[in-house]
Write a protein that holds these residues in place. Structure first.
Motif, PDB file in Angstrom:
ATOM      1  N   ASP A   1       0.865  -1.177   0.000  1.00  0.00           N
ATOM      2  CA  ASP A   1       0.000   0.000   0.000  1.00  0.00           C
ATOM      3  C   ASP A   1       0.903   1.228   0.000  1.00  0.00           C
ATOM      4  O   ASP A   1       1.295   1.730   1.063  1.00  0.00           O
ATOM      5  CB  ASP A   1      -0.923  -0.002   1.220  1.00  0.00           C
ATOM      6  CG  ASP A   1      -1.970   1.103   1.144  1.00  0.00           C
ATOM      7  OD1 ASP A   1      -1.750   2.086   0.401  1.00  0.00           O
ATOM      8  OD2 ASP A   1      -2.994   0.997   1.837  1.00  0.00           O
ATOM      9  N   LEU A   2       1.247   1.707  -1.167  1.00  0.00           N
ATOM     10  CA  LEU A   2       2.232   2.772  -1.287  1.00  0.00           C
ATOM     11  C   LEU A   2       1.723   4.119  -0.787  1.00  0.00           C
ATOM     12  O   LEU A   2       2.522   5.013  -0.505  1.00  0.00           O
ATOM     13  CB  LEU A   2       2.689   2.887  -2.743  1.00  0.00           C
ATOM     14  CG  LEU A   2       3.368   1.625  -3.299  1.00  0.00           C
ATOM     15  CD1 LEU A   2       3.797   1.839  -4.744  1.00  0.00           C
ATOM     16  CD2 LEU A   2       4.555   1.222  -2.444  1.00  0.00           C
ATOM     17  N   ASN A   3       0.413   4.271  -0.650  1.00  0.00           N
ATOM     18  CA  ASN A   3      -0.132   5.527  -0.128  1.00  0.00           C
ATOM     19  C   ASN A   3       0.187   5.720   1.346  1.00  0.00           C
ATOM     20  O   ASN A   3       0.099   6.837   1.866  1.00  0.00           O
ATOM     21  CB  ASN A   3      -1.646   5.573  -0.333  1.00  0.00           C
ATOM     22  CG  ASN A   3      -2.028   5.724  -1.784  1.00  0.00           C
ATOM     23  OD1 ASN A   3      -1.334   6.386  -2.560  1.00  0.00           O
ATOM     24  ND2 ASN A   3      -3.125   5.095  -2.184  1.00  0.00           N
ATOM     25  N   LEU A   4       0.531   4.644   2.041  1.00  0.00           N
ATOM     26  CA  LEU A   4       0.822   4.726   3.468  1.00  0.00           C
ATOM     27  C   LEU A   4       2.318   4.840   3.745  1.00  0.00           C
ATOM     28  O   LEU A   4       2.727   4.939   4.905  1.00  0.00           O
ATOM     29  CB  LEU A   4       0.268   3.495   4.193  1.00  0.00           C
ATOM     30  CG  LEU A   4      -1.229   3.233   4.041  1.00  0.00           C
ATOM     31  CD1 LEU A   4      -1.623   2.002   4.846  1.00  0.00           C
ATOM     32  CD2 LEU A   4      -2.047   4.445   4.467  1.00  0.00           C
ATOM     33  N   GLY A   5       3.123   4.825   2.709  1.00  0.00           N
ATOM     34  CA  GLY A   5       4.569   4.806   2.896  1.00  0.00           C
ATOM     35  C   GLY A   5       5.161   6.177   3.162  1.00  0.00           C
ATOM     36  O   GLY A   5       4.478   7.199   3.145  1.00  0.00           O
ATOM     37  N   ALA A   6       6.467   6.161   3.420  1.00  0.00           N
ATOM     38  CA  ALA A   6       7.223   7.401   3.605  1.00  0.00           C
ATOM     39  C   ALA A   6       8.443   7.349   2.699  1.00  0.00           C
ATOM     40  O   ALA A   6       9.071   6.296   2.534  1.00  0.00           O
ATOM     41  CB  ALA A   6       7.632   7.555   5.064  1.00  0.00           C
ATOM     42  N   TYR A   7       8.795   8.496   2.139  1.00  0.00           N
ATOM     43  CA  TYR A   7       9.760   8.560   1.047  1.00  0.00           C
ATOM     44  C   TYR A   7      10.758   9.687   1.264  1.00  0.00           C
ATOM     45  O   TYR A   7      10.527  10.590   2.079  1.00  0.00           O
ATOM     46  CB  TYR A   7       9.008   8.765  -0.281  1.00  0.00           C
ATOM     47  CG  TYR A   7       7.944   7.744  -0.520  1.00  0.00           C
ATOM     48  CD1 TYR A   7       8.243   6.539  -1.145  1.00  0.00           C
ATOM     49  CD2 TYR A   7       6.634   7.949  -0.068  1.00  0.00           C
ATOM     50  CE1 TYR A   7       7.266   5.565  -1.336  1.00  0.00           C
ATOM     51  CE2 TYR A   7       5.655   6.982  -0.254  1.00  0.00           C
ATOM     52  CZ  TYR A   7       5.976   5.794  -0.891  1.00  0.00           C
ATOM     53  OH  TYR A   7       5.012   4.824  -1.072  1.00  0.00           O
ATOM     54  N   GLY A   8      11.842   9.638   0.494  1.00  0.00           N
ATOM     55  CA  GLY A   8      12.820  10.719   0.559  1.00  0.00           C
ATOM     56  C   GLY A   8      12.229  12.069   0.231  1.00  0.00           C
ATOM     57  O   GLY A   8      12.733  13.105   0.686  1.00  0.00           O
ATOM     58  N   SER A   9      11.158  12.076  -0.537  1.00  0.00           N
ATOM     59  CA  SER A   9      10.480  13.346  -0.841  1.00  0.00           C
ATOM     60  C   SER A   9       9.751  13.912   0.364  1.00  0.00           C
ATOM     61  O   SER A   9       9.275  15.045   0.331  1.00  0.00           O
ATOM     62  CB  SER A   9       9.500  13.143  -2.009  1.00  0.00           C
ATOM     63  OG  SER A   9       8.884  11.878  -1.961  1.00  0.00           O
ATOM     64  N   ASP A  10       9.659  13.133   1.457  1.00  0.00           N
ATOM     65  CA  ASP A  10       8.973  13.595   2.668  1.00  0.00           C
ATOM     66  C   ASP A  10       9.918  14.208   3.698  1.00  0.00           C
ATOM     67  O   ASP A  10       9.456  14.786   4.687  1.00  0.00           O
ATOM     68  CB  ASP A  10       8.223  12.438   3.334  1.00  0.00           C
ATOM     69  CG  ASP A  10       7.078  11.926   2.488  1.00  0.00           C
ATOM     70  OD1 ASP A  10       6.324  12.755   1.962  1.00  0.00           O
ATOM     71  OD2 ASP A  10       6.947  10.691   2.354  1.00  0.00           O
ATOM     72  N   GLY A  11      11.214  14.041   3.530  1.00  0.00           N
ATOM     73  CA  GLY A  11      12.146  14.588   4.510  1.00  0.00           C
ATOM     74  C   GLY A  11      13.547  14.062   4.303  1.00  0.00           C
ATOM     75  O   GLY A  11      13.749  13.005   3.687  1.00  0.00           O
ATOM     76  N   GLU A  12      14.518  14.781   4.827  1.00  0.00           N
ATOM     77  CA  GLU A  12      15.918  14.415   4.627  1.00  0.00           C
ATOM     78  C   GLU A  12      16.404  13.409   5.660  1.00  0.00           C
ATOM     79  O   GLU A  12      17.252  12.584   5.376  1.00  0.00           O
ATOM     80  CB  GLU A  12      16.808  15.660   4.665  1.00  0.00           C
ATOM     81  CG  GLU A  12      18.248  15.379   4.294  1.00  0.00           C
ATOM     82  CD  GLU A  12      19.019  16.617   3.894  1.00  0.00           C
ATOM     83  OE1 GLU A  12      20.263  16.586   3.959  1.00  0.00           O
ATOM     84  OE2 GLU A  12      18.391  17.620   3.505  1.00  0.00           O
ATOM     85  N   ARG A  13      15.866  13.469   6.873  1.00  0.00           N
ATOM     86  CA  ARG A  13      16.282  12.547   7.924  1.00  0.00           C
ATOM     87  C   ARG A  13      15.425  11.290   7.900  1.00  0.00           C
ATOM     88  O   ARG A  13      14.211  11.355   8.015  1.00  0.00           O
ATOM     89  CB  ARG A  13      16.195  13.217   9.301  1.00  0.00           C
ATOM     90  CG  ARG A  13      17.218  14.301   9.531  1.00  0.00           C
ATOM     91  CD  ARG A  13      17.175  14.782  10.972  1.00  0.00           C
ATOM     92  NE  ARG A  13      17.495  13.704  11.916  1.00  0.00           N
ATOM     93  CZ  ARG A  13      16.613  13.169  12.755  1.00  0.00           C
ATOM     94  NH1 ARG A  13      15.351  13.575  12.765  1.00  0.00           N
ATOM     95  NH2 ARG A  13      16.976  12.201  13.578  1.00  0.00           N
TER      96      ARG A  13
END
Length: 227
Positions: free
Chosen positions: A133-145
């Motif tokens: 479920d990729l809508n629930l994921g977190a990605y590099g586009s969400d933050g640097e740390r």
């Protein structure tokens, strides 16, 4: 009881066979007008951190992130066919994802340093996007740390499901994955399928470590799902 499993992508689920570094190089050349002299430093960093370090290696200041992310997405799309040709799914990944997808109370997504567009390129190249479920994921586009991304994924889960997961487990192959899980309030299942040894992962703080994903029963046991 709801378990949210957050999978790292590169060297945990797939082998990118060096295509990731080609994507960073192509994005750098698009932005600067010249090819890089040195390779991008990766090893568990997020895309913002990779590109910032990449620019610093060349004595340059990184342009606004919006421009960098756009160049990365364009480069990722251009390299999709090469990734399919050179890369591969790591042994056991499909079987484990499929088995976990059949478990009640288990939700699977991603926690990756890739920007979302390029995570989708990599996962869809090998048909893994339909198992998560990729809508629930977190990605590099969400933050640097990377540690911040655990909270991002948990909030997305809560927004979608009306409550936070009872447990969150990050599955990854680098000491940075271990650090992100422990500092972000998640459990960690480390997999020594990248360049880091079990000893490296243990030294980083991982208590549960597998060599790979080939034994589905061992993966379930490590996730506390045996029986």
């Amino acid at each position: 009881m709801t378990l949210l499993i957050l999978w790292d992508v590169d060297h945990t689920l797939i082998e990118n066979a060096g295509v990731s570094k080609l994507i960073y190089a192509a994005a750098f050349e698009t932005l600067t007008g010249r090819p890089p002299r040195l390779a991008a430093p990766t090893e568990g960093r997020t895309d913002p951190g990779i590109m910032r370090a990449f620019y610093q290696l060349h004595g340059l200041a990184m342009p606004p992130w919006e421009r960098v992310e756009r160049a990365l997405a364009q480069a990722g799309a251009r390299h999709a066919d090469l990734l399919k040709a050179k890369g591969s799914v790591l042994p056991g990944a499909v079987a484990v994802l499929t088995l976990l997808g059949e478990r009640s109370g288990v939700v699977q997504s991603t926690l990756t340093g890739n920007i979302r567009a390029n995570a989708l390129v990599k996962l869809s190249a090998f048909g893994l996007d339909t198992l998560l479920d990729l809508n629930l994921g977190a990605y590099g586009s969400d933050g640097e740390r990377r540690a911040e991304l655990v909270g991002v994924a948990r909030r997305r889960f809560a927004d979608a499901r009306g409550r936070e997961p009872d447990r969150t487990v990050l599955v990854g192959d680098t000491p940075r994955d271990v650090e992100a899980a422990l500092s972000g309030g998640a459990e960690i299942l480390a997999v020594a399928s990248g360049i880091h040894s079990p000893a490296d992962l243990h030294a980083a703080g991982a208590g549960k470590i597998l060599d790979d994903l080939t034994d589905s029963a061992r993966v379930l046991t490590a996730l506390g799902l045996d029986g």
